[in-house]
Scaffold this motif. Structure first.
Motif, PDB file in Angstrom:
ATOM      1  N   ARG A 229      -8.865  -1.670  -0.795  1.00  0.00           N
ATOM      2  CA  ARG A 229      -9.783  -2.799  -0.993  1.00  0.00           C
ATOM      3  C   ARG A 229      -9.740  -3.315  -2.422  1.00  0.00           C
ATOM      4  O   ARG A 229      -9.935  -4.513  -2.658  1.00  0.00           O
ATOM      5  CB  ARG A 229     -11.188  -2.367  -0.601  1.00  0.00           C
ATOM      6  N   GLU A 230      -9.487  -2.423  -3.388  1.00  0.00           N
ATOM      7  CA  GLU A 230      -9.359  -2.859  -4.773  1.00  0.00           C
ATOM      8  C   GLU A 230      -8.206  -3.837  -4.951  1.00  0.00           C
ATOM      9  O   GLU A 230      -8.191  -4.648  -5.894  1.00  0.00           O
ATOM     10  CB  GLU A 230      -9.150  -1.646  -5.682  1.00  0.00           C
ATOM     11  N   ARG A 231      -7.231  -3.776  -4.069  1.00  0.00           N
ATOM     12  CA  ARG A 231      -6.083  -4.677  -4.136  1.00  0.00           C
ATOM     13  C   ARG A 231      -6.314  -5.980  -3.378  1.00  0.00           C
ATOM     14  O   ARG A 231      -5.403  -6.773  -3.169  1.00  0.00           O
ATOM     15  CB  ARG A 231      -4.832  -3.969  -3.609  1.00  0.00           C
TER      16      ARG A 231
ATOM     17  N   GLU B  80     -10.931   7.659  -0.373  1.00  0.00           N
ATOM     18  CA  GLU B  80     -10.408   7.200  -1.661  1.00  0.00           C
ATOM     19  C   GLU B  80      -9.236   6.244  -1.451  1.00  0.00           C
ATOM     20  O   GLU B  80      -9.106   5.229  -2.159  1.00  0.00           O
ATOM     21  CB  GLU B  80      -9.965   8.389  -2.511  1.00  0.00           C
ATOM     22  N   THR B  81      -8.397   6.552  -0.487  1.00  0.00           N
ATOM     23  CA  THR B  81      -7.276   5.669  -0.173  1.00  0.00           C
ATOM     24  C   THR B  81      -7.776   4.309   0.283  1.00  0.00           C
ATOM     25  O   THR B  81      -7.261   3.259  -0.137  1.00  0.00           O
ATOM     26  CB  THR B  81      -6.389   6.306   0.910  1.00  0.00           C
TER      27      THR B  81
ATOM     28  N   VAL C 295       0.822  -1.221   0.000  1.00  0.00           N
ATOM     29  CA  VAL C 295       0.000   0.000   0.000  1.00  0.00           C
ATOM     30  C   VAL C 295       0.852   1.265   0.000  1.00  0.00           C
ATOM     31  O   VAL C 295       0.304   2.370   0.030  1.00  0.00           O
ATOM     32  CB  VAL C 295      -0.955   0.021   1.218  1.00  0.00           C
TER      33      VAL C 295
ATOM     34  N   SER D  89      -2.938  10.757   3.600  1.00  0.00           N
ATOM     35  CA  SER D  89      -3.288  11.209   2.254  1.00  0.00           C
ATOM     36  C   SER D  89      -4.276  12.367   2.353  1.00  0.00           C
ATOM     37  O   SER D  89      -4.775  12.686   3.437  1.00  0.00           O
ATOM     38  CB  SER D  89      -3.905  10.063   1.447  1.00  0.00           C
TER      39      SER D  89
ATOM     40  N   ALA E  58     -10.627   2.900  -0.480  1.00  0.00           N
ATOM     41  CA  ALA E  58     -11.191   2.179  -1.627  1.00  0.00           C
ATOM     42  C   ALA E  58     -10.093   1.513  -2.453  1.00  0.00           C
ATOM     43  O   ALA E  58     -10.249   0.369  -2.920  1.00  0.00           O
ATOM     44  CB  ALA E  58     -12.007   3.150  -2.486  1.00  0.00           C
ATOM     45  N   LYS E  59      -8.974   2.203  -2.625  1.00  0.00           N
ATOM     46  CA  LYS E  59      -7.865   1.636  -3.396  1.00  0.00           C
ATOM     47  C   LYS E  59      -7.243   0.442  -2.667  1.00  0.00           C
ATOM     48  O   LYS E  59      -6.792  -0.519  -3.299  1.00  0.00           O
ATOM     49  CB  LYS E  59      -6.814   2.708  -3.643  1.00  0.00           C
TER      50      LYS E  59
ATOM     51  N   LEU F 194      -0.028   4.190  -2.234  1.00  0.00           N
ATOM     52  CA  LEU F 194      -1.398   4.718  -2.183  1.00  0.00           C
ATOM     53  C   LEU F 194      -1.519   5.974  -1.319  1.00  0.00           C
ATOM     54  O   LEU F 194      -2.590   6.577  -1.265  1.00  0.00           O
ATOM     55  CB  LEU F 194      -2.353   3.643  -1.653  1.00  0.00           C
TER      56      LEU F 194
END
Length: 304
Positions: free
Chosen positions: A274-276, A268-269, A245, A263, A271-272, A248
């Motif tokens: 979890r996308e991983r 938004e951080t 991470v 950040s 969400a990114k 990110l």
């Protein structure tokens, strides 16, 4: 009220304060933050005109403490970290006797004692023994005693240490009122929320130097991104997950029990993350605080 240039304090070969500059205007609440051993107390003692300056220039209330110490101390109020109340006297007598040290006439000091007891909400305890007071009451009495000479400058060393939240807020209210009356406040504190609440301006000290200064909002803005995403995974996994991470956020900090991702947009951080395919057991998205700034500037290692 206070002006220092290149201020240095040494104890033998040890340099406790290493060439700091300060400017504190009238009517301001000014705070010193720093870990133990940062030089805060040594600086405060020089400002209180009870510890001589080793090098540099120091002006208090427009006077030189090296030559005008008594005149400066007559216009200062000092509330030390440890209560130094006289347990042999009752609450009101603690104020009256202390006021006499300043040469105040008996009638004036009695009237002033009654005013201060009302100000710190201790009128009903005027005849009580000091040892019967709660911790919050003793602290308010110490503040009242430091005001007996109507000081222009009030120095407070860890004013709410050991107090419960209710007592802290009562004392904060009294200090707000003092500032509104034009008293200049200078305080040290380890409570970041207290610094944010009370101080117009702060300096962060570390190892005898000033490493940052500004208002609480300026310090947060200048030294930390806007939001922090806290991620808690299983025990002993955070170090290994940090590499996944690190790109990110502007900064990633690994703690034993969580990852901190700094950040501008925490959601938004998250969400990114979890996308991983990473799914922390607990999540907190919050605004950066003065504590984040303090720990970044001075480190998380315990200082004894």
């Amino acid at each position: 009220m206070i002006r220092a240039r290149g201020l240095v304090k040494r104890f033998g070969d040890f340099e406790a304060v290493r060439g700091i500059d300060l400017d504190v205007p009238a009517g301001q609440a000014f705070g010193f933050l720093g870990p133990n051993g940062a030089g805060k107390s040594s600086t405060m003692r020089m400002v209180a005109a009870v510890s001589p300056v080793t090098e540099g220039e120091l002006s208090i209330l427009g006077m030189d403490p090296a030559t005008d110490g008594p005149a400066i101390r007559a216009r200062l109020g000092v509330c030390p970290q440890e209560d130094s109340l006289d347990v042999e006297l009752d609450v009101r007598e603690n104020l009256v006797v202390y006021g006499r040290y300043f040469g105040l006439p008996r009638g004036e000091v009695r009237d002033r004692a009654d005013e201060l007891l009302e100000f710190v909400q201790l009128t009903e305890k005027a005849k009580s023994r000091v040892e019967d007071l709660s911790g919050g009451m003793k602290r308010r009495l110490s503040v009242a005693r430091s005001l007996i000479n109507r000081p222009d400058l009030l120095l407070l060393d860890e004013p709410t240490t050991g107090l419960d939240p209710q007592a802290r807020h009562v004392l904060w209210d009294r200090l707000f009122r003092l500032k509104a009356q034009g008293v200049t406040l200078v305080l040290t504190t380890h409570y970041m929320d207290e610094a944010e609440q009370l101080c117009d301006r702060l300096v962060v000290m570390d190892k005898g130097r000033i490493v940052a200064d500004g208002s609480p909002l300026e310090l947060i803005r200048d030294h930390s991104p806007r939001e922090v995403t806290e991620l808690r995974f299983g025990a002993d996994t955070h170090e290994g997950l940090a590499d996944q991470v690190v790109d990110l956020a502007e900064r990633v900090e690994v703690l034993p029990d969580r990852l901190l991702l700094y950040s501008e947009h925490g959601e938004e951080t998250l969400a990114k993350v979890r996308e991983r395919g990473l799914h922390p057991g607990a999540v907190l998205v919050r605004r950066s605080t003065l504590e984040d700034v303090f720990l970044r500037l001075t480190g998380r290692s315990l200082v004894d």
